[in-house]
Design a protein around this motif. Structure first.
Motif, PDB file in Angstrom:
ATOM      1  N   UNK A  49       0.768  -0.904  -0.114  1.00 34.01           N
ATOM      2  CA  UNK A  49       0.387  -0.194  -0.228  1.00 34.01           C
ATOM      3  C   UNK A  49       0.783   1.486  -0.252  1.00 34.01           C
ATOM      4  N   UNK A  50       1.761   0.794   0.688  1.00 32.10           N
ATOM      5  CA  UNK A  50       2.997   2.151   0.667  1.00 32.10           C
ATOM      6  C   UNK A  50       3.246   3.108  -0.702  1.00 32.10           C
ATOM      7  N   UNK A  51       3.936   1.137  -1.114  1.00 31.83           N
ATOM      8  CA  UNK A  51       4.388   1.042  -2.035  1.00 31.83           C
ATOM      9  C   UNK A  51       3.355   2.124  -3.541  1.00 31.83           C
ATOM     10  N   UNK A  52       2.517   1.858  -2.863  1.00 31.95           N
ATOM     11  CA  UNK A  52       1.390   2.301  -4.193  1.00 31.95           C
ATOM     12  C   UNK A  52       1.217   4.105  -4.202  1.00 31.95           C
ATOM     13  N   UNK A  53       1.229   3.999  -3.352  1.00 32.26           N
ATOM     14  CA  UNK A  53       1.451   5.511  -3.076  1.00 32.26           C
ATOM     15  C   UNK A  53       2.390   6.271  -3.607  1.00 32.26           C
ATOM     16  N   UNK A  54       3.551   5.974  -3.688  1.00 30.90           N
ATOM     17  CA  UNK A  54       5.312   6.222  -3.551  1.00 30.90           C
ATOM     18  C   UNK A  54       4.619   6.403  -5.091  1.00 30.90           C
ATOM     19  N   UNK A 108       2.236  11.924   2.453  1.00 27.53           N
ATOM     20  CA  UNK A 108       1.876  11.169   4.561  1.00 27.53           C
ATOM     21  C   UNK A 108       1.696  10.126   4.166  1.00 27.53           C
ATOM     22  N   UNK A 109       0.794   9.203   3.111  1.00 26.80           N
ATOM     23  CA  UNK A 109       0.245   8.043   3.012  1.00 26.80           C
ATOM     24  C   UNK A 109       1.821   7.275   2.976  1.00 26.80           C
ATOM     25  N   UNK A 110       2.998   7.384   2.314  1.00 25.96           N
ATOM     26  CA  UNK A 110       3.855   6.954   1.877  1.00 25.96           C
ATOM     27  C   UNK A 110       5.625   7.415   3.034  1.00 25.96           C
ATOM     28  N   UNK A 111       4.915   7.978   3.844  1.00 21.55           N
ATOM     29  CA  UNK A 111       5.671   7.185   5.400  1.00 21.55           C
ATOM     30  C   UNK A 111       5.095   6.526   6.607  1.00 21.55           C
ATOM     31  N   UNK A 112       5.969   6.381   6.287  1.00 19.16           N
ATOM     32  CA  UNK A 112       5.534   5.158   7.643  1.00 19.16           C
ATOM     33  C   UNK A 112       5.210   5.687   8.827  1.00 19.16           C
TER      34      UNK A 112
END
Length: 144
Positions: A49-54, A108-112
Motif C-alpha cells: 500500500x505504501x509502495x502504491x502511494x509512492x 503523508x501516506x507513503x511515509x511509515x
C-alpha cells in the motif's frame, strides 16, 4: 610529501558512467498501480500500500515535470513545493490546489508512522483516479 588533490565533484577518470534505465511513463506507472491494487503483485508483502502511494506520487510529480518541460523548463530544477506554487499561474488555482492536495496526501501516506495505519484500497483507488484526472488536465495546459 602530500597526495595530489582531486577536484571536487568529479569522478575519478577510471570509472565509467552507468547507462540509466529509461524512466517509466506516467501510463506505465498507473499500470503498475493497477496491478498492485488488483492483488496481482504478491512479492510486495506488507508494504504494497505504501509502495502504491509512492508510485502514485511519482506519477503525479512526473505529470508536473512534463508540464514544466513544455512550458517552463527552468522550474524543473525547483523543489516540488515551489513548483506547486508556480503551478497556480500556469494551470489555474483550482488545478494547482487539487495537485497540492493529492501530492500532500500521497506524501503523508507513503511515509511509515508507527501510530498510523497504512492507506487502504479505497483511499488508494481514489488517489489513483484523482492522479489520473490531474495528469490529463496537466497534459492539456498550454502556454499562458
Amino acid at each position: 610529501m602530500t597526495a595530489p588533490r582531486r577536484s571536487r565533484g568529479r569522478r575519478p577518470p577510471h570509472r565509467a558512467e552507468r547507462p540509466r534505465a529509461p524512466r517509466p511513463t506516467v501510463v506505465e506507472r498507473f499500470e503498475v498501480v493497477d496491478r498492485l491494487l488488483d492483488g496481482e503483485v504478491t512479492d510486495a508483502g506488507g508494504v504494497w500500500s505504501r509502495a502504491t502511494a509512492w508510485i502514485l506520487r511519482l506519477a503525479l510529480e512526473q505529470s508536473v515535470d512534463e508540464l514544466w518541460a513544455r512550458l517552463a523548463p527552468d522550474l524543473l530544477r525547483c523543489p516540488m513545493r515551489a513548483q506547486l506554487l508556480a503551478l497556480r499561474s500556469y494551470a489555474g488555482p483550482d488545478t494547482a490546489a487539487q495537485v497540492a492536495t493529492v501530492w500532500a496526501a500521497l506524501s503523508r501516506a507513503a511515509h511509515h508512522h508507527d501510530y498510523e495505519l497504512a492507506p487502504g484500497v479505497t483511499e488508494l483507488r481514489r488517489w489513483r483516479d484523482q492522479t489520473a484526472a490531474i495528469a490529463v488536465v496537466l497534459s492539456k495546459v498550454e502556454s499562458r
